[in-house]
Motif scaffolding. Structure first.
Motif, PDB file in Angstrom:
ATOM      1  N   GLY A  80      12.289  -0.417   3.026  1.00 49.30           N
ATOM      2  CA  GLY A  80      11.928  -1.611   3.795  1.00 49.30           C
ATOM      3  C   GLY A  80      10.427  -1.842   3.843  1.00 49.30           C
ATOM      4  N   GLU A  81       9.675  -0.754   4.016  1.00 53.63           N
ATOM      5  CA  GLU A  81       8.218  -0.868   4.035  1.00 53.63           C
ATOM      6  C   GLU A  81       7.682  -1.313   2.676  1.00 53.63           C
ATOM      7  OE1 GLU A  81       7.348   2.640   7.340  1.00 53.63           O
ATOM      8  OE2 GLU A  81       7.540   3.147   5.201  1.00 53.63           O
ATOM      9  N   THR A  82       8.255  -0.760   1.621  1.00 50.35           N
ATOM     10  CA  THR A  82       7.827  -1.132   0.275  1.00 50.35           C
ATOM     11  C   THR A  82       8.107  -2.608   0.017  1.00 50.35           C
ATOM     12  OG1 THR A  82       8.223   1.104  -0.547  1.00 50.35           O
ATOM     13  CG2 THR A  82       8.131  -0.660  -2.187  1.00 50.35           C
ATOM     14  N   GLU A  83       9.279  -3.041   0.402  1.00 49.76           N
ATOM     15  CA  GLU A  83       9.647  -4.450   0.194  1.00 49.76           C
ATOM     16  C   GLU A  83       8.729  -5.378   0.987  1.00 49.76           C
ATOM     17  OE1 GLU A  83      11.574  -7.553  -1.584  1.00 49.76           O
ATOM     18  OE2 GLU A  83      11.688  -5.431  -2.064  1.00 49.76           O
ATOM     19  N   ALA A  84       8.446  -5.018   2.241  1.00 52.21           N
ATOM     20  CA  ALA A  84       7.562  -5.839   3.068  1.00 52.21           C
ATOM     21  C   ALA A  84       6.161  -5.888   2.472  1.00 52.21           C
ATOM     22  CB  ALA A  84       7.510  -5.285   4.492  1.00 52.21           C
ATOM     23  N   TYR A  87       4.397  -9.279   1.001  1.00 45.80           N
ATOM     24  CA  TYR A  87       3.120  -9.740   1.541  1.00 45.80           C
ATOM     25  C   TYR A  87       2.076  -9.838   0.443  1.00 45.80           C
ATOM     26  CZ  TYR A  87      -0.835 -10.337   4.637  1.00 45.80           C
ATOM     27  OH  TYR A  87      -1.948 -10.841   5.259  1.00 45.80           O
ATOM     28  N   ALA A  88       2.042  -8.824  -0.418  1.00 43.63           N
ATOM     29  CA  ALA A  88       1.069  -8.826  -1.512  1.00 43.63           C
ATOM     30  C   ALA A  88       1.298 -10.030  -2.432  1.00 43.63           C
ATOM     31  CB  ALA A  88       1.170  -7.517  -2.297  1.00 43.63           C
ATOM     32  N   GLU A  89       2.540 -10.292  -2.772  1.00 40.13           N
ATOM     33  CA  GLU A  89       2.849 -11.433  -3.646  1.00 40.13           C
ATOM     34  C   GLU A  89       2.458 -12.746  -2.981  1.00 40.13           C
ATOM     35  OE1 GLU A  89       6.963 -11.158  -4.770  1.00 40.13           O
ATOM     36  OE2 GLU A  89       6.620  -9.377  -6.006  1.00 40.13           O
ATOM     37  N   GLU A  90       2.782 -12.888  -1.689  1.00 42.70           N
ATOM     38  CA  GLU A  90       2.465 -14.129  -0.972  1.00 42.70           C
ATOM     39  C   GLU A  90       0.957 -14.358  -0.884  1.00 42.70           C
ATOM     40  OE1 GLU A  90       4.333 -13.695   2.817  1.00 42.70           O
ATOM     41  OE2 GLU A  90       6.354 -13.820   1.968  1.00 42.70           O
ATOM     42  N   SER A  91       0.204 -13.275  -0.787  1.00 48.47           N
ATOM     43  CA  SER A  91      -1.248 -13.425  -0.648  1.00 48.47           C
ATOM     44  C   SER A  91      -1.981 -13.333  -1.988  1.00 48.47           C
ATOM     45  CB  SER A  91      -1.794 -12.369   0.322  1.00 48.47           C
ATOM     46  OG  SER A  91      -1.567 -11.064  -0.171  1.00 48.47           O
ATOM     47  N   GLY A  92      -1.226 -13.153  -3.076  1.00 49.17           N
ATOM     48  CA  GLY A  92      -1.830 -13.100  -4.396  1.00 49.17           C
ATOM     49  C   GLY A  92      -2.695 -11.867  -4.617  1.00 49.17           C
ATOM     50  N   ARG A  93      -2.323 -10.784  -3.980  1.00 49.38           N
ATOM     51  CA  ARG A  93      -3.087  -9.547  -4.084  1.00 49.38           C
ATOM     52  C   ARG A  93      -2.174  -8.414  -4.511  1.00 49.38           C
ATOM     53  NH1 ARG A  93      -5.101  -9.289   1.718  1.00 49.38           N
ATOM     54  NH2 ARG A  93      -6.141  -7.387   1.041  1.00 49.38           N
ATOM     55  N   VAL A 101      -3.666  -4.609  -0.378  1.00 46.27           N
ATOM     56  CA  VAL A 101      -3.130  -4.903   0.957  1.00 46.27           C
ATOM     57  C   VAL A 101      -3.064  -3.626   1.785  1.00 46.27           C
ATOM     58  CG1 VAL A 101      -1.091  -5.691   2.232  1.00 46.27           C
ATOM     59  CG2 VAL A 101      -1.855  -6.942   0.199  1.00 46.27           C
ATOM     60  N   ALA A 102      -2.575  -2.539   1.203  1.00 53.79           N
ATOM     61  CA  ALA A 102      -2.466  -1.277   1.925  1.00 53.79           C
ATOM     62  C   ALA A 102      -3.850  -0.748   2.324  1.00 53.79           C
ATOM     63  CB  ALA A 102      -1.730  -0.248   1.076  1.00 53.79           C
ATOM     64  N   ARG A 103      -4.816  -0.829   1.415  1.00 52.32           N
ATOM     65  CA  ARG A 103      -6.166  -0.352   1.729  1.00 52.32           C
ATOM     66  C   ARG A 103      -6.791  -1.183   2.850  1.00 52.32           C
ATOM     67  NH1 ARG A 103      -9.489  -0.216  -3.442  1.00 52.32           N
ATOM     68  NH2 ARG A 103     -11.000   0.738  -2.066  1.00 52.32           N
ATOM     69  N   GLU A 104      -6.594  -2.483   2.816  1.00 56.12           N
ATOM     70  CA  GLU A 104      -7.128  -3.331   3.883  1.00 56.12           C
ATOM     71  C   GLU A 104      -6.475  -2.988   5.215  1.00 56.12           C
ATOM     72  OE1 GLU A 104      -8.031  -7.990   4.749  1.00 56.12           O
ATOM     73  OE2 GLU A 104      -6.088  -7.511   3.850  1.00 56.12           O
ATOM     74  N   ALA A 105      -5.165  -2.762   5.205  1.00 57.40           N
ATOM     75  CA  ALA A 105      -4.459  -2.413   6.440  1.00 57.40           C
ATOM     76  C   ALA A 105      -4.989  -1.107   7.028  1.00 57.40           C
ATOM     77  CB  ALA A 105      -2.959  -2.310   6.173  1.00 57.40           C
ATOM     78  N   ILE A 106      -5.252  -0.146   6.170  1.00 56.02           N
ATOM     79  CA  ILE A 106      -5.801   1.135   6.638  1.00 56.02           C
ATOM     80  C   ILE A 106      -7.187   0.937   7.223  1.00 56.02           C
ATOM     81  CG2 ILE A 106      -6.630   3.399   5.867  1.00 56.02           C
ATOM     82  CD1 ILE A 106      -4.235   3.298   3.830  1.00 56.02           C
TER      83      ILE A 106
END
Length: 65
Positions: free
Chosen positions: A10-14, A18-24, A29-34
């Motif tokens: 579920g986390e991988t899918e989310a 998110y990455a696809e929607e934001s074009g990243r 995305v994971a590094r920014e979240a951290i």
């Protein structure tokens, strides 16, 4: 430094969505979240410590003696 991050399906899918929607990339995305998480935690800790020092100045002074 390389690292392996194990996520649930579920986390991988989310993350992927998110990455696809934001074009990243998922990695970006994971590094920014951290970075955001650590930054927010650091800010909150500093605010809490400042409040404690401000409210408990006398007690802290007694404890330091």
């Amino acid at each position: 430094m390389a690292m392996t991050l194990r996520l649930s399906d579920g986390e991988t899918e989310a993350l992927r969505n998110y990455a696809e929607e934001s074009g990243r990339s998922m990695q970006d995305v994971a590094r920014e979240a951290i970075r955001d998480y650590i930054g927010e935690r650091t800010k909150r800790r500093a605010e809490i410590l400042a409040r404690i020092v401000g409210e408990d100045t006398e007690l802290l002074d007694l404890l330091s003696k």
